[in-house]
Design an enzyme around this catalytic site. Structure first.
Site, mmCIF file in Angstrom:
data_model
loop_
_atom_site.group_PDB
_atom_site.id
_atom_site.type_symbol
_atom_site.label_atom_id
_atom_site.label_comp_id
_atom_site.label_asym_id
_atom_site.label_seq_id
_atom_site.Cartn_x
_atom_site.Cartn_y
_atom_site.Cartn_z
ATOM 1 N N THR A 27 0.816 -1.220 0.000
ATOM 2 C CA THR A 27 0.000 0.000 0.000
ATOM 3 C C THR A 27 0.846 1.266 0.000
ATOM 4 O OG1 THR A 27 -1.701 -1.201 1.236
ATOM 5 C CG2 THR A 27 -1.863 1.198 1.201
ATOM 6 N N GLN A 79 -10.391 1.685 -2.837
ATOM 7 C CA GLN A 79 -9.889 1.459 -1.493
ATOM 8 C C GLN A 79 -8.603 2.252 -1.277
ATOM 9 O OE1 GLN A 79 -9.604 -2.657 -0.315
ATOM 10 N NE2 GLN A 79 -8.509 -2.202 1.576
ATOM 11 N N ASP A 96 -12.092 2.735 3.526
ATOM 12 C CA ASP A 96 -11.049 3.534 4.177
ATOM 13 C C ASP A 96 -10.450 4.553 3.215
ATOM 14 O OD1 ASP A 96 -11.470 1.661 6.214
ATOM 15 O OD2 ASP A 96 -9.751 0.437 5.632
ATOM 16 N N TRP A 119 -8.363 2.258 12.739
ATOM 17 C CA TRP A 119 -7.243 1.503 12.180
ATOM 18 C C TRP A 119 -6.194 1.223 13.247
ATOM 19 C CZ3 TRP A 119 -3.049 3.961 8.572
ATOM 20 C CH2 TRP A 119 -2.197 2.956 8.093
#
Length: 575
Positions: A337, A389, A411, A481
């Site tokens: 990510t 996402q 998110d 998170w």
């Protein structure tokens, strides 16, 4: 340690001495390895005890380390320092902190040679980069010593909290990269980073505590602006950016026709370059003057990184749907990510206007970032971030978004920055059949980090393609998170796409008691709070507390946003 008594009943000299003594302690707290001690119940005389069992310097270290969360780590890091001089302790603590982070970098290189899991190998490479950023933030904190001015204490301490908080974030991001990897690289890196994380946390804790004590005991006034170190330099009220015609002060009010940019990018060949990446080579390193890149209308398929040497960069387009930088890096195809972002902004004082940032990978590719931002004092005005996402990664430091549009599914605004969104639109898109949608996922892992996702006078709505499935693929305001996740939604329009319970757990009961989630004076069908989840972490705040989350107060925005001339409301908005 007492700081000059409970009120001003003594005299000005006593108060001055108290401030000077406190200043010396604050200097110690500037670095990761050192924590300033507010030794409750003690006195200055204790430092000069003739006890033979503990040396004066050892007592000083113990007093300094007393309020820390990891006291033993603090004391061990300073055990060899034979001095009570705060500056010597600073030097020693700084050296220890940097040493531990450099050891982490060296070990990540060694572990890469042993890691067989490709994702773990990527994570280790990312750790090298992230530890370098952490060292930068600690060094920026240390360099702030030279400009110390007690009359500007508030701004000084806020900078330190932001930068030390950035170091905390980078360390955590390093470890996050090992999720869903095989082998022992993640566990080994966690062990390697343990001491550095503890030292960073201690430093942040004490910078926070010493300021709170000084502020309450001495009733210090709010501080005016003060210059930052060279690559953190703010735009002062008196300065006029060199590219603004006719001495105009309003940085972002100029139309493209009025600009005198430093470089023009145009796909049709009418500019100096045809790609954004070509234009980056013209940016001076660590420049203090605004460097303007004008990006003409067009879709630019490239991955762009404004690295840490590219400071005070301004990127201006012809409109958020006209000048678009797009990419498709994503997690499913093998990129972690952290590195999926189409555009990454690292260098401080970045500004963007009328720009679009997109990750076109689609919902089936899962994590796919359009824009990742860690630039301190960064501004985004009339911009658009499109993805599914993890669209917008507000990674670290102070960020302000005004009149922007962010679209996504899961998110789609996440990270650990101090990020305020004012008058923005959050649009939920249609996800995969088995997915729910979550607007925010704030990542504060240390309760003292001055970070949050704050939505003020924003609109949370659904894309037309999402509306038919909104009762199947349910949408929520956010989920925690990290353990101390903090999100504030206030004065905003919340449409009926948001579920009545409002907030979604991350996993089981994780962080539902330690998070800080609040809604204040919102409107719309989705703003009804009568059926919200009843977590301990769901807070009700007063109007006075709500002001603390406005950009003027939370970001110190009057010192750096106001001068740009973009539309900006420092406090609460009349809606």
């Amino acid at each position: 340690m007492a700081f000059g008594g409970g009120n001003d009943g003594g005299n000005g000299k006593k108060k001055k001495v108290a401030i000077m003594g406190a200043s010396a302690l604050i200097l110690v707290a500037m670095v990761v390895a050192v924590a300033v001690g507010v030794h409750k119940g003690g006195s200055d005389d204790d430092d000069h005890s003739s006890s033979g069992s503990i040396s004066t310097s050892s007592k000083a270290v113990k007093q300094i380390c007393a309020p820390t969360d990891y006291r033993e780590t603090c004391e061990t890091s300073l055990s060899s320092v034979n001095s009570t001089d705060p500056k010597e302790l600073i030097k020693a603590g700084f050296q220890v902190a940097v040493q531990h982070l450099r050891v982490a970098i060296e070990n990540s290189t060694t572990l890469k040679e042993l890691a067989k899991d490709p994702r773990a190998n990527q994570a280790l490479s990312n750790c090298e980069e992230l530890m370098d950023y952490a060292i930068d933030d600690i060094q920026d904190s240390f360099n702030r010593l030279g400009a110390f001015d007690i009359s500007k204490l508030e701004e000084y301490v806020e900078d330190l909290k932001v930068w030390l908080g950035g170091a905390v974030t980078y360390e955590q991001t390093c470890l996050d990269g090992f999720e869903n990897t095989t082998g022992d690289a993640g566990d080994r890196m966690k062990a390697i980073l343990k001491t550095a994380q503890e030292l960073t946390s201690n430093g942040l804790a004490m910078v926070t505590e010493i300021y709170n004590v000084l502020n309450s005991n001495l009733n210090l006034p709010n501080a005016p602006s003060t210059p930052n170190p060279p690559h953190r330099r703010l735009l002062n009220e008196e300065e006029t950016p060199s590219w603004v015609n006719d001495g105009k002060r309003k940085l972002l009010a100029a139309s493209p026709a009025d600009l005198k940019p430093d470089v023009v990018v145009a796909k049709d060949g009418s500019g100096k370059y045809k790609t954004v990446n070509e234009a980056l080579k013209d940016i001076p390193k660590y420049g203090n003057n605004t460097f303007v890149i004008y990006i003409k209308a067009g879709v630019y398929e490239e991955t762009v990184i404004i690295d840490k040497t590219m400071t005070h960069v301004m990127m201006i387009g012809d409109g958020p749907t006209k000048s678009v930088i797009t990419g498709s890096k994503n997690y499913v195809d093998g990129t972690l990510t952290f590195k999926t972002a189409t555009v990454t902004i690292i260098g401080g004082n970045f500004t963007a206007k009328d720009m679009g940032f997109e990750n076109s990978a689609g919902p089936e590719k899962h994590q796919a970032v359009a824009l990742r931002v860690q630039s301190d004092l960064s501004l985004f005005y009339n911009c658009r971030m499109d993805g599914y996402q993890d669209t917008l990664y507000t990674h670290a430091h102070r960020q302000f978004y005004r009149d922007c549009t962010i679209t996504g599914t899961i998110d789609f605004i996440f990270g650990d920055a101090g990020a305020v969104f004012q008058n923005c639109q959050m649009i939920v898109r249609k996800p995969l059949d088995n997915q729910n949608c979550i607007v925010t996922a704030q990542g504060r892992s240390d309760r003292r980090t001055p970070s949050a996702i704050i939505l003020q006078n924003c609109t949370i709505s659904g894309d037309p393609l999402y509306m038919p499935v909104k009762d199947v693929n349910k949408a929520y305001l956010g989920r925690p998170w990290k353990e101390f996740s903090r999100t504030i939604i206030m004065q905003s329009q919340i449409d009926d796409i948001i579920q009545p319970d409002g907030w979604l757990p991350w996993a089981g009961t994780f962080a539902i008691n330690s998070c800080f989630y609040t809604e204040f004076n919102n409107r719309g069908a989705g703003a009804d709070m009568s059926k919200r989840v009843k977590w301990k972490g769901i807070k009700t705040i007063t109007p006075q507390h709500a002001v603390d989350f406005t950009p003027g107060r939370f970001l110190g925005g009057d010192r750096w946003i106001k001068a740009t001339g973009i539309p900006y409301v420092s406090g609460m908005i009349n809606v």
